[in-house]
Each structure stands twice: as C-alpha cells, then as structure tokens.
Design a protein around this motif. Structure first.
Motif, PDB file in Angstrom:
ATOM      1  N   ASP A  75       0.850  -1.189   0.000  1.00 62.87           N
ATOM      2  CA  ASP A  75       0.000   0.000   0.000  1.00 62.87           C
ATOM      3  C   ASP A  75       0.893   1.249   0.000  1.00 62.87           C
ATOM      4  O   ASP A  75       0.884   2.063   0.924  1.00 62.87           O
ATOM      5  N   ALA A  78      -0.105   4.900   1.013  1.00 59.28           N
ATOM      6  CA  ALA A  78      -0.941   5.089   2.207  1.00 59.28           C
ATOM      7  C   ALA A  78      -0.167   5.750   3.338  1.00 59.28           C
ATOM      8  O   ALA A  78       0.508   5.082   4.125  1.00 59.28           O
ATOM      9  N   CYS A  87       0.365   3.136   6.172  1.00 57.70           N
ATOM     10  CA  CYS A  87       1.266   1.981   6.045  1.00 57.70           C
ATOM     11  C   CYS A  87       2.708   2.407   5.759  1.00 57.70           C
ATOM     12  O   CYS A  87       3.623   1.580   5.853  1.00 57.70           O
ATOM     13  N   ARG A 106      -2.823   1.472  -5.211  1.00 60.44           N
ATOM     14  CA  ARG A 106      -4.260   1.235  -5.108  1.00 60.44           C
ATOM     15  C   ARG A 106      -5.011   2.454  -5.668  1.00 60.44           C
ATOM     16  O   ARG A 106      -4.883   3.563  -5.140  1.00 60.44           O
ATOM     17  N   HIS A 118      -6.443   4.309   0.335  1.00 65.01           N
ATOM     18  CA  HIS A 118      -6.384   3.132   1.189  1.00 65.01           C
ATOM     19  C   HIS A 118      -7.773   3.002   1.789  1.00 65.01           C
ATOM     20  O   HIS A 118      -8.148   3.768   2.687  1.00 65.01           O
ATOM     21  N   GLN A 123      -5.528   9.647  -0.380  1.00 67.98           N
ATOM     22  CA  GLN A 123      -4.178   9.879   0.122  1.00 67.98           C
ATOM     23  C   GLN A 123      -3.540  11.179  -0.373  1.00 67.98           C
ATOM     24  O   GLN A 123      -2.315  11.344  -0.289  1.00 67.98           O
ATOM     25  N   GLU A 153      -9.213   0.184  -5.983  1.00 68.21           N
ATOM     26  CA  GLU A 153      -9.480   0.338  -4.549  1.00 68.21           C
ATOM     27  C   GLU A 153     -10.616   1.338  -4.348  1.00 68.21           C
ATOM     28  O   GLU A 153     -10.631   2.423  -4.945  1.00 68.21           O
TER      29      GLU A 153
END
Length: 316
Positions: A75, A78, A87, A106, A118, A123, A153
């Motif tokens: 990820d 993220a 992450c 994603r 995410h 993001q 995603e």
C-alpha cells in the motif's frame, strides 16, 4: 538490443556519474582492466560500495526478475488517515531513493482519473503523481526498474472502465513509454529504465499479477503477528530452496493492531532471519512488500540478498 534502457551506452553514461563507481564495476564485472597492484589489494581488502539508488547496476542484464530479491512497500501511497490507515511514512520518490523497487498502487477510478486510496481514505495523491515520481527516478537511474502492482481500490467500476482510464494515462497523458507492458516476466536487461506493470485488474496488459503459473504469493493480511511470522519465514525458505516462480512475501498485516505496531513486531524478525547465519546466504527471495521498512533498514538488508557471498557496503 539497440540503445534503450539497459544497453551498454546507457550504462556507461550512468556509471560515469554514479556514486560507488568502482564498486559497481567490481560487482558487475565492468572494471576497466587498468588496475594497479596496489588498487587491486585495496579492492580485495575492503567491502565493495554500492549506492542504494543504483543497486541493480551490479547485476547482469540476463538476470531473470524472479531470481532477484526486491524490497517493496505494501500500500505504497498510504500515508494519510491516522494510525489504522497509514502503512508508510515516506513518499514514493523517497521510497525509490531508499532502494525500494516494488510499489503496491491502489487506485480509485473517478472522473477519468485514478486517485490513490487506502480503503475510503484519499491519500492526497494521484496516479499521475506516482508515475511522475517513477519516471523522474528512472531517468536519473536508468539501470533500475520498478515493478508496480496496479489494483482497483474503493471503487467498483467494471474492469472495462478501469482499463479505459488506465489507457488514458498511457496515451492521452503520455505515460506509455514509461511502462513495460509485455505479458511475460522479463530479464533485468529488458526492464531497465521501465515500470514493469503487474496488472491486478483484467485487461490492463502487462504481467497478470497473481497468475499461478508465474507467481507464488504469501499475503495473509489478516494473520496477527504471532501467526503471520511463520508464514513469512516459510515463504523465505521456499523461495530460497525452490526457485522458479516469482515469489511475493508480504510482511505486512492488518490484524489486531495498526500497521505500524505490526511492523514493529514483524520487521525486526525479518531482519534477524536474513542477517543471521542461515538466512544471510539466501538469494532470489522475490518481492518483499513491507510496511515502514525505512524504520528498520530492511531495503538495504534485502538488497544484499542479490549477490551470493558478496561483501557489499551500501551507501545512500
């Protein structure tokens, strides 16, 4: 092979300006041959130095990607949304500069573009931002390649619509030359200077991510750390002992605790195994996606597992 990425011309141009020039020559067999006896003694006595930004320069063009050990991020975009969402704590360009060569991207399909998400959390990053970071890095470091998983995603558009938007990036936005879109896993020389697409959506082109004929993937993202570690360790041992497919070994997990807390438990175990008396000799471990690898120096640890028995001193 012409004069594209990975050819002798590009590599000579890179080597003229790269830090750790002599070390890259030692490891990749690119030395000039005009070495004094005193210099040869120094080379034998000291660990070779190689920049983490150009570590693939030490490897032959003929190396299949499935025989590499590739540090990656899970990820990758993220960073926003609090401890249960983040992450990573470094941006994509910093990840690449630290030695990361696999990105897990994603994408939410919205209004003819991809926004990086995410789950429900945007993001503050667009797919074009990720591609621009990769393009800038590979232009500056043409011996390298980036393997990129592209996955939908937080949107449920059809595979056809997802493919249509991806094609807009390739053609209308001009990113097609950045990608390697062939369906088979390449040798390193075929991938240098390119993003190798690992397509986690039907019809995108590139390598079909998760194809059981090509990949062996460990991604139990709901195992708590005590249960996750045996799976990670077993996948490392399998990759070292049964080469053939491209192994993917996710160290990350979302169970019980926030990603950073899980990483604080799992990442040191990875480092201990791979720097220990048994694991230090393993090569060809495949892609290893991680959360917060920079906090533990794991990119450098994994990079050393590309040259069997080498004494490599990595530099920033």
């Amino acid at each position: 092979m012409g004069q594209g990425p990975g050819t002798g011309l590009d590599r000579r141009g890179f080597l003229r300006g790269a830090a750790g020039l002599s070390a890259a020559g030692v490891l990749a067999g690119l030395g000039s041959g005009a070495v004094t006896a005193q210099a040869a003694v120094r080379r034998r006595a000291a660990p070779a130095a190689l920049s983490v930004q150009d570590w693939m320069s030490a490897l032959p063009d003929s190396t299949p990607v499935q025989r590499l050990t590739i540090p990656g991020t899970h990820d990758s975009g993220a960073r926003i949304g609090g401890p249960w969402v983040a992450c990573q704590n470094t941006a994509v360009d910093a990840q690449l500069a630290s030695g990361i060569r696999f990105l897990d991207v994603r994408c939410r399909a919205v209004d003819n573009v991809f926004a990086i998400h995410h789950g429900a959390f945007y993001q503050q990053l667009m797919f074009g931002d990720v591609l621009n970071a990769c393009r800038a890095f590979l232009q500056a470091h043409p011996t390298e390649t980036v393997l990129m998983r592209v996955k939908q995603e937080y949107s449920e558009v059809s595979a056809e619509e997802f493919r249509r938007i991806f094609t807009l990036y390739l053609d209308d936005k001009g990113y097609r030359p950045l990608f390697r879109l062939d369906g088979g896993l390449p040798a390193l020389g075929q991938a240098r200077g390119k993003v190798v697409l690992l397509a986690d959506s039907d019809g995108l082109g590139g390598v079909r991510y998760g194809d059981p004929q090509l990949f062996d993937i460990q991604d139990d993202y709901m195992a708590e750390p005590f249960g996750k570690w045996p799976k990670v360790e077993a996948q490392f041992r399998k990759a070292a002992g049964q080469p053939g497919k491209l192994f993917v070994n996710y160290v990350s997990t979302a169970a019980l605790l926030p990603p950073r807390s899980n990483a604080d438990r799992l990442n040191p175990q990875v480092k201990g195994l791979l720097e220990g008396s048994e694991g230090s000799s393993w090569t060809g471990l495949g892609i290893v996606p991680m959360d917060f690898p920079n906090e533990f120096g794991l990119a450098e640890t994994l990079i050393r597992h590309n040259v069997a028995g080498s004494r490599v001193r990595l530099t920033p």
